[in-house]
Each structure stands twice: as C-alpha cells, then as structure tokens.
Motif scaffolding. Structure first.
Motif, PDB file in Angstrom:
ATOM      1  N   ARG A 272      -8.990 -12.445  -2.191  1.00 28.64           N
ATOM      2  CA  ARG A 272      -8.810 -11.918  -3.545  1.00 28.64           C
ATOM      3  C   ARG A 272      -8.274 -10.478  -3.532  1.00 28.64           C
ATOM      4  O   ARG A 272      -8.411  -9.742  -4.495  1.00 28.64           O
ATOM      5  N   ARG A 273      -7.666 -10.108  -2.403  1.00 26.12           N
ATOM      6  CA  ARG A 273      -7.242  -8.710  -2.284  1.00 26.12           C
ATOM      7  C   ARG A 273      -6.173  -8.334  -3.296  1.00 26.12           C
ATOM      8  O   ARG A 273      -6.110  -7.189  -3.756  1.00 26.12           O
ATOM      9  N   LEU A 274      -5.294  -9.288  -3.655  1.00 28.82           N
ATOM     10  CA  LEU A 274      -4.284  -8.993  -4.676  1.00 28.82           C
ATOM     11  C   LEU A 274      -4.956  -8.712  -6.010  1.00 28.82           C
ATOM     12  O   LEU A 274      -4.559  -7.777  -6.740  1.00 28.82           O
ATOM     13  N   GLU A 275      -5.966  -9.485  -6.327  1.00 26.87           N
ATOM     14  CA  GLU A 275      -6.713  -9.267  -7.569  1.00 26.87           C
ATOM     15  C   GLU A 275      -7.378  -7.899  -7.583  1.00 26.87           C
ATOM     16  O   GLU A 275      -7.310  -7.173  -8.599  1.00 26.87           O
ATOM     17  N   TYR A 276      -7.988  -7.524  -6.475  1.00 29.33           N
ATOM     18  CA  TYR A 276      -8.699  -6.241  -6.420  1.00 29.33           C
ATOM     19  C   TYR A 276      -7.728  -5.058  -6.447  1.00 29.33           C
ATOM     20  O   TYR A 276      -7.991  -4.037  -7.100  1.00 29.33           O
ATOM     21  N   ALA A 277      -6.607  -5.197  -5.748  1.00 27.85           N
ATOM     22  CA  ALA A 277      -5.607  -4.113  -5.780  1.00 27.85           C
ATOM     23  C   ALA A 277      -5.025  -3.967  -7.184  1.00 27.85           C
ATOM     24  O   ALA A 277      -4.779  -2.846  -7.661  1.00 27.85           O
ATOM     25  N   GLY A 278      -4.798  -5.094  -7.871  1.00 29.62           N
ATOM     26  CA  GLY A 278      -4.299  -5.037  -9.240  1.00 29.62           C
ATOM     27  C   GLY A 278      -5.292  -4.390 -10.182  1.00 29.62           C
ATOM     28  O   GLY A 278      -4.916  -3.658 -11.104  1.00 29.62           O
ATOM     29  N   ALA A 279      -6.614  -4.639  -9.953  1.00 28.61           N
ATOM     30  CA  ALA A 279      -7.630  -4.022 -10.800  1.00 28.61           C
ATOM     31  C   ALA A 279      -7.641  -2.519 -10.617  1.00 28.61           C
ATOM     32  O   ALA A 279      -7.797  -1.758 -11.585  1.00 28.61           O
ATOM     33  N   LEU A 280      -7.448  -2.057  -9.383  1.00 23.90           N
ATOM     34  CA  LEU A 280      -7.381  -0.617  -9.140  1.00 23.90           C
ATOM     35  C   LEU A 280      -6.149  -0.017  -9.820  1.00 23.90           C
ATOM     36  O   LEU A 280      -6.199   1.102 -10.364  1.00 23.90           O
ATOM     37  N   LEU A 347     -18.451  -5.684   1.476  1.00 27.60           N
ATOM     38  CA  LEU A 347     -18.302  -4.311   0.992  1.00 27.60           C
ATOM     39  C   LEU A 347     -17.283  -3.529   1.807  1.00 27.60           C
ATOM     40  O   LEU A 347     -16.474  -2.767   1.255  1.00 27.60           O
ATOM     41  N   VAL A 348     -17.322  -3.697   3.133  1.00 27.56           N
ATOM     42  CA  VAL A 348     -16.356  -2.994   3.978  1.00 27.56           C
ATOM     43  C   VAL A 348     -14.944  -3.485   3.689  1.00 27.56           C
ATOM     44  O   VAL A 348     -13.995  -2.682   3.597  1.00 27.56           O
ATOM     45  N   SER A 349     -14.782  -4.791   3.540  1.00 22.34           N
ATOM     46  CA  SER A 349     -13.456  -5.341   3.222  1.00 22.34           C
ATOM     47  C   SER A 349     -12.963  -4.831   1.880  1.00 22.34           C
ATOM     48  O   SER A 349     -11.780  -4.513   1.712  1.00 22.34           O
ATOM     49  N   GLY A 350     -13.869  -4.749   0.888  1.00 28.43           N
ATOM     50  CA  GLY A 350     -13.481  -4.205  -0.414  1.00 28.43           C
ATOM     51  C   GLY A 350     -13.120  -2.736  -0.339  1.00 28.43           C
ATOM     52  O   GLY A 350     -12.212  -2.266  -1.041  1.00 28.43           O
ATOM     53  N   LEU A 351     -13.809  -2.002   0.533  1.00 26.35           N
ATOM     54  CA  LEU A 351     -13.538  -0.570   0.685  1.00 26.35           C
ATOM     55  C   LEU A 351     -12.156  -0.324   1.264  1.00 26.35           C
ATOM     56  O   LEU A 351     -11.511   0.697   0.962  1.00 26.35           O
ATOM     57  N   LEU A 352     -11.670  -1.257   2.092  1.00 25.23           N
ATOM     58  CA  LEU A 352     -10.375  -1.081   2.749  1.00 25.23           C
ATOM     59  C   LEU A 352      -9.192  -1.424   1.840  1.00 25.23           C
ATOM     60  O   LEU A 352      -8.044  -1.154   2.194  1.00 25.23           O
ATOM     61  N   ILE A 353      -9.466  -2.055   0.704  1.00 24.65           N
ATOM     62  CA  ILE A 353      -8.384  -2.404  -0.223  1.00 24.65           C
ATOM     63  C   ILE A 353      -8.002  -1.173  -1.042  1.00 24.65           C
ATOM     64  O   ILE A 353      -8.848  -0.521  -1.653  1.00 24.65           O
ATOM     65  N   ARG A 354      -6.677  -0.872  -1.063  1.00 21.41           N
ATOM     66  CA  ARG A 354      -6.194   0.309  -1.794  1.00 21.41           C
ATOM     67  C   ARG A 354      -5.124  -0.107  -2.807  1.00 21.41           C
ATOM     68  O   ARG A 354      -4.432  -1.122  -2.617  1.00 21.41           O
ATOM     69  N   GLU A 355      -5.002   0.708  -3.829  1.00 20.24           N
ATOM     70  CA  GLU A 355      -4.013   0.419  -4.873  1.00 20.24           C
ATOM     71  C   GLU A 355      -2.597   0.430  -4.319  1.00 20.24           C
ATOM     72  O   GLU A 355      -1.737  -0.344  -4.742  1.00 20.24           O
ATOM     73  N   GLN A 357      -1.506  -0.757  -1.743  1.00 19.59           N
ATOM     74  CA  GLN A 357      -1.150  -2.007  -1.050  1.00 19.59           C
ATOM     75  C   GLN A 357      -0.780  -3.130  -2.029  1.00 19.59           C
ATOM     76  O   GLN A 357      -0.467  -4.241  -1.593  1.00 19.59           O
ATOM     77  N   LEU A 358      -0.800  -2.855  -3.336  1.00 18.92           N
ATOM     78  CA  LEU A 358      -0.608  -3.902  -4.333  1.00 18.92           C
ATOM     79  C   LEU A 358       0.697  -4.649  -4.151  1.00 18.92           C
ATOM     80  O   LEU A 358       0.714  -5.889  -4.114  1.00 18.92           O
ATOM     81  N   PHE A 359       1.806  -3.934  -4.025  1.00 21.29           N
ATOM     82  CA  PHE A 359       3.105  -4.593  -3.974  1.00 21.29           C
ATOM     83  C   PHE A 359       3.293  -5.349  -2.660  1.00 21.29           C
ATOM     84  O   PHE A 359       3.957  -6.376  -2.628  1.00 21.29           O
ATOM     85  N   ARG A 360       2.691  -4.847  -1.564  1.00 27.32           N
ATOM     86  CA  ARG A 360       2.769  -5.587  -0.298  1.00 27.32           C
ATOM     87  C   ARG A 360       1.982  -6.884  -0.395  1.00 27.32           C
ATOM     88  O   ARG A 360       2.426  -7.920   0.076  1.00 27.32           O
ATOM     89  N   TYR A 361       0.801  -6.835  -1.037  1.00 23.44           N
ATOM     90  CA  TYR A 361       0.017  -8.053  -1.249  1.00 23.44           C
ATOM     91  C   TYR A 361       0.778  -9.043  -2.127  1.00 23.44           C
ATOM     92  O   TYR A 361       0.761 -10.254  -1.889  1.00 23.44           O
ATOM     93  N   PHE A 362       1.412  -8.504  -3.155  1.00 21.18           N
ATOM     94  CA  PHE A 362       2.156  -9.368  -4.089  1.00 21.18           C
ATOM     95  C   PHE A 362       3.337 -10.051  -3.382  1.00 21.18           C
ATOM     96  O   PHE A 362       3.619 -11.230  -3.607  1.00 21.18           O
ATOM     97  N   LYS A 363       3.982  -9.293  -2.518  1.00 18.57           N
ATOM     98  CA  LYS A 363       5.141  -9.824  -1.803  1.00 18.57           C
ATOM     99  C   LYS A 363       4.736 -10.903  -0.794  1.00 18.57           C
ATOM    100  O   LYS A 363       5.468 -11.861  -0.577  1.00 18.57           O
TER     101      LYS A 363
END
Length: 365
Positions: A272-280, A347-355, A357-363
């Motif tokens: 769900r990293r794309l979702e979390y990056a989009g929320a940020l 929690l650690v995985s969520g901490l490593l997600i950054r805004e 990275q959104l476009f890389r996740y989307f791509k």
C-alpha cells in the motif's frame, strides 16, 4: 488529523478490505497456531517422557554391596535438596502360604520410608504407608484372592494385609513383582542390605548421600563391592531432563515466528506504499499515518494472536501431563514474537515511505 479521524479511517480501511485485514489475520493465526503448537507438543512430549520415567522409578537409585544403617537411610529426605523418598530393605524369610504348601514366596523387611517409596507410584495421595500389616504386590494379591484387610495365613503365622501395590514389569527391579513386604522399625538393632532413594530431577549428589548410609567396617573402610545402581535399568541413566529442554529443536520457534512477523508486517505496508505516499502528498502528517498503520496492524494481528493463544491454552489444558501453565508459558512466546515482529515491521516500513517517492511508486505500480 484528529485522533477520531485517524481511527475512523483505519476502521473504514479494514471494513472495506483495503488493508486485506482478514487475509493477514488468517496468516498470523495460522503461523502463530502452527509454530506455537509445535513448541507446545514438543514440550509436552518432554514432559510425558519425564513423567514416564518417574512413574517407572527410573529416578530411583540404590546402594548395594554393604551393610546399611536404616535410620540414616530413612532420614535422607531431611537433607536440603535431598531425595523426596528414601528407605532401607533387607531380605526376609521365605513364606509358605497354607493354601499352596510347598510354594515359597519371597518376603522383604522394609522401613517406613522404603514402604512409602514402593507405593509412591500409585497416584493416590490418600494412600498411606500403613505399617500395621504386610503389603503385597497386586499380582500376588489377585492370585490368592486377597484385599486390604484380608487375613494372610502362612506356615510361619497369620498376618493382616495392610495394603496392595502395583509393581509393573517395565524394566524395574523385579523382586517386588511377586513378594510380601513386611514393615519393620529402622532402628531394630539389625542392619539392612540396601538403601533406595528417589529424587527428581536426578542428581549425582544422590550417590554421595546413598554412600553415607553404608556402615563403615572395622577396618575403617567401606567394602570394595559397594556401589550405586539404578533400580530401573530399562531407561538410560544419562538422561538429563533440563538439558533436553534447553537443547530442544523448537527453542528457536520464537525467532522463526519473529522473522515471519517481520515479513508479514513489511508486506502489509509495502503493498500500500502508493496509497501512503499519496496521503502524505495530500497533507497527512507522518505521525498520523504511522498511528493509522499501528491501529490497523494491532487490530488484525492482535486478534489473531489472541485467537492462537486461546487455541494453545486449550491444547495445553487438554493434553499437558502435569503443568499446563508452564507448557503454555513456553508455547505462547511464539505467537507473541510473531505479533511483535508484525507490528514493528509495519511501523518501520511505514516510516521509510516518503512523499518524494510518490511518482516512482506510481510509475512502477
């Protein structure tokens, strides 16, 4: 975001299936139950092995080959950390029952401690070592049709049957399998031939205590033939219950469960990293996001852990030979480690997600 908003969003994610909470719940329940159950069954097998040895008197040793002081032998139980039961015995006269003339039956004169040790495996705490009559093995009592309180008539006299005890043919000393035990005083002025001591866990210190009951000869030394032997030779004398528990194969189960939990926690967030990056990117704070991840993870992982621990508790109560709580204490470490690994990894995985990275996740989606 406000606390209520974070909680309501987490609940909506679970209810809508966004978080795949049910599948993750099943995964934690399955791994926690199987790995924890394997640990529980292993510990219960070790417990059953120990119980079998204790019931078969594999933890009983005797000193033979010398003259034994009956009083000292009976009092070995008073030593700190000493045997739980001890007593002395000697061969008595051959008995000839009046109902079977010409058939000799062995008898043994035993101290009160020895009598208590002989009937210790009966499993009846109310069974007292009554010294008001003779005791006989259950096989012999059945052959002669005798029960507690019966009169046993022999050519040497008549005595009352004070009790009947079982002496299975499981590798232990067979002398009591078809014999009469006659209780005598430990200080009747005569020495005994053997001193038996029962101690669990088995300790090498028992040998020294048994040797201390042997009467020193006039030359000031014990007979060279004196030695300590195991009553039941059908079991390995090198058995180490503590060592077997500490070196059991399943001792690594909590670490394996921790690794599985880390994998499940990381996967639950990574997918769900794309979702979390989009929320940020939409303005959600990192703290609110981590709190939402924690709420969702604790909910499905916590419920699964509680369910697996409940199943393990039922198994332990149903199957444990002696101490279900101790077995459960060892088994639940596995699902608890699985839960801890899942939550921490999420929690650690969520901490490593950054805004960023959104476009890389989307791509790469």
């Amino acid at each position: 975001m406000r606390l209520g908003s974070v909680l309501s969003e987490a609940m909506r994610n679970i209810a809508a299936g966004t978080s795949r909470a049910f599948l993750l719940f099943l995964a934690v329940l399955l791994f926690g139950g199987l790995l924890g159950g394997y640990e529980a069954m292993t510990v219960m097998a070790l417990e059953q092995e120990a119980a079998t040895r204790i019931h078969a008197d594999a933890d009983v040793k005797s000193v033979v080959g010398g003259s034994v002081d009956g009083v000292t032998c009976d009092r070995l139980t008073e030593v700190d950390g000493g045997p739980s039961a001890s007593g002395a015995m000697r061969a008595g006269p051959q008995i000839v029952p009046k109902s079977t003339p010409g058939r000799d039956i062995a008898s043994y004169e035993v101290t009160s401690g020895m009598l208590a040790l002989a009937i210790a495996g009966e499993g009846d705490p109310t069974l007292a070592a009554d010294a008001g009559g003779v005791w006989m093995s259950s096989v012999m009592a059945d052959d002669f049709g005798l029960t507690v309180g019966s009169r046993f008539e022999t050519e040497q006299g008549t005595s009352t049957v004070a009790g009947v005890f079982d002496w299975p043919n499981d590798g232990r000393d067979t002398r009591f399998a078809y014999a009469v035990l006659a209780p005598v005083s430990a200080d009747d002025g005569r020495t005994f031939e053997e001193c038996w001591a029962k101690q669990w866990p088995v300790s090498d210190e028992t040998d020294g205590l048994l040797y201390s009951t042997v009467i020193i000869t006039e030359q000031g030394a014990q007979s060279t033939s004196v030695g300590v032997t195991q009553i039941n030779k059908g079991f390995d004398s090198r058995y180490d219950a503590t060592g077997g528990y500490l070196t059991r194969m399943t001792r690594w189960m909590p670490l394996i469960a921790l690794a599985v939990g880390v994998l499940l926690g990381a996967v639950s967030v990574r997918r769900r990293r794309l979702e979390y990056a989009g929320a940020l990117h939409s303005g959600q704070t990192k703290g609110a996001q981590l709190f939402g991840i924690a709420v969702e993870t604790v909910l499905w992982a916590g419920l699964a852990t509680a369910a697996s621990c409940s199943l393990l508790a039922a198994v332990c109560v149903r199957l444990a030979a002696s101490d279900p709580l101790m077995v459960l204490a060892a088994a639940i470490r596995t699902p608890l480690a699985l839960f801890a690994g899942t939550v921490c990894a999420a929690l650690v995985s969520g901490l490593l997600i950054r805004e960023s990275q959104l476009f890389r996740y989307f791509k790469n989606r």
